[in-house]
Design a protein around this motif. Structure first.
Motif, PDB file in Angstrom:
ATOM      1  N   ASP A  28       0.823  -1.358   0.087  1.00 52.52           N
ATOM      2  CA  ASP A  28      -0.019   0.068   0.006  1.00 52.52           C
ATOM      3  C   ASP A  28       0.901   1.181   0.193  1.00 52.52           C
ATOM      4  N   ARG A  29       0.285   2.413   0.412  1.00 54.98           N
ATOM      5  CA  ARG A  29       0.937   3.645   0.464  1.00 54.98           C
ATOM      6  C   ARG A  29       2.235   3.490   1.020  1.00 54.98           C
ATOM      7  N   VAL A 112      15.253   5.532   3.396  1.00 51.57           N
ATOM      8  CA  VAL A 112      14.936   4.459   2.321  1.00 51.57           C
ATOM      9  C   VAL A 112      13.931   4.933   1.346  1.00 51.57           C
ATOM     10  N   TRP A 113      13.782   4.233   0.142  1.00 53.96           N
ATOM     11  CA  TRP A 113      12.791   4.476  -0.879  1.00 53.96           C
ATOM     12  C   TRP A 113      11.455   3.790  -0.945  1.00 53.96           C
ATOM     13  N   HIS A 114      10.214   4.450  -0.992  1.00 50.32           N
ATOM     14  CA  HIS A 114       9.248   4.032  -0.907  1.00 50.32           C
ATOM     15  C   HIS A 114       8.408   4.212  -2.015  1.00 50.32           C
ATOM     16  N   ILE A 115       7.515   3.297  -2.498  1.00 47.37           N
ATOM     17  CA  ILE A 115       6.827   3.734  -3.589  1.00 47.37           C
ATOM     18  C   ILE A 115       5.298   3.589  -3.258  1.00 47.37           C
ATOM     19  N   TRP A 116       4.749   4.769  -3.703  1.00 46.05           N
ATOM     20  CA  TRP A 116       3.097   5.082  -3.366  1.00 46.05           C
ATOM     21  C   TRP A 116       2.409   4.434  -4.747  1.00 46.05           C
ATOM     22  N   PRO A 117       1.164   4.203  -4.382  1.00 41.81           N
ATOM     23  CA  PRO A 117       0.296   3.574  -5.612  1.00 41.81           C
ATOM     24  C   PRO A 117       0.509   4.729  -6.942  1.00 41.81           C
ATOM     25  N   GLY A 118       0.471   3.818  -7.866  1.00 44.32           N
ATOM     26  CA  GLY A 118       0.809   4.462  -9.145  1.00 44.32           C
ATOM     27  C   GLY A 118       2.247   4.702  -9.631  1.00 44.32           C
ATOM     28  N   GLY A 119       3.222   4.084  -8.627  1.00 45.44           N
ATOM     29  CA  GLY A 119       4.476   4.098  -9.106  1.00 45.44           C
ATOM     30  C   GLY A 119       5.411   5.336  -8.546  1.00 45.44           C
ATOM     31  N   HIS A 120       4.724   6.177  -7.920  1.00 52.39           N
ATOM     32  CA  HIS A 120       5.348   7.348  -7.110  1.00 52.39           C
ATOM     33  C   HIS A 120       6.544   6.848  -6.248  1.00 52.39           C
TER      34      HIS A 120
END
Length: 158
Positions: A28-29, A112-120
């Motif tokens: 998820d987000r 750290v890198w995180h990825i939001w929905p939609g690949g952001h």
């Protein structure tokens, strides 16, 4: 001027393969990059750090980007010749944001890198604060503010 939200959505912010990995992992987000990609955090971090257009343009101006905070300061000092090319501008801004995120992840403890929905992609700091680095990079490319080194300094202090 294009609204901020529309600008970043039209500038390569959507990274579909990352979103697909996130979906497979049930993320998820708040999904960490490691969870989103089945543990291959280093591989995706390496991909996000490529920033080829920015590295080429900086190199043409005599600046070698070495993933250091000092290189962000040097980028801030470059003449903004990329603003002369409206087609390249959003891509360069996207790269600037990913480069900013790369420097933060490499040098700020527990970032750290995180990825939001939609690949952001965003950078999450140890405090839980998320930095929308690509948006910051696009704003920097378009207007010169905030400076990349300023965003980095705020992240390093958090």
């Amino acid at each position: 001027m294009v609204p901020r939200q529309a600008r970043w959505q039209s500038c390569g912010m959507n990274i579909p393969f990352l979103d697909n990995w996130r979906k497979r992992a049930g993320g998820d987000r708040g999904t960490s990059l490691a969870s989103a990609v089945g543990g291959d955090e280093e591989g995706v971090a390496e991909l996000l750090s490529e920033c080829e257009l920015l590295r080429v343009r900086a190199g043409q101006l005599g600046l070698r980007l070495d993933d250091s905070p000092e290189s962000l300061e040097a980028l801030d000092q470059l003449p903004p010749r990329w603003r002369d090319d409206p087609e390249e501008l959003p891509w360069l801004g996207n790269d600037a944001g990913l480069y900013l995120g790369t420097v933060i992840v490499l040098t700020v403890p527990d970032a750290v890198w995180h990825i939001w929905p939609g690949g952001h992609p965003v950078v999450r700091l140890a405090s839980g604060r998320e930095i929308q680095v690509v948006e910051a990079g696009i704003e920097w490319a378009v207007t010169g503010a905030p400076e990349l080194s300023q965003v980095y300094a705020e992240a390093a202090e958090a």
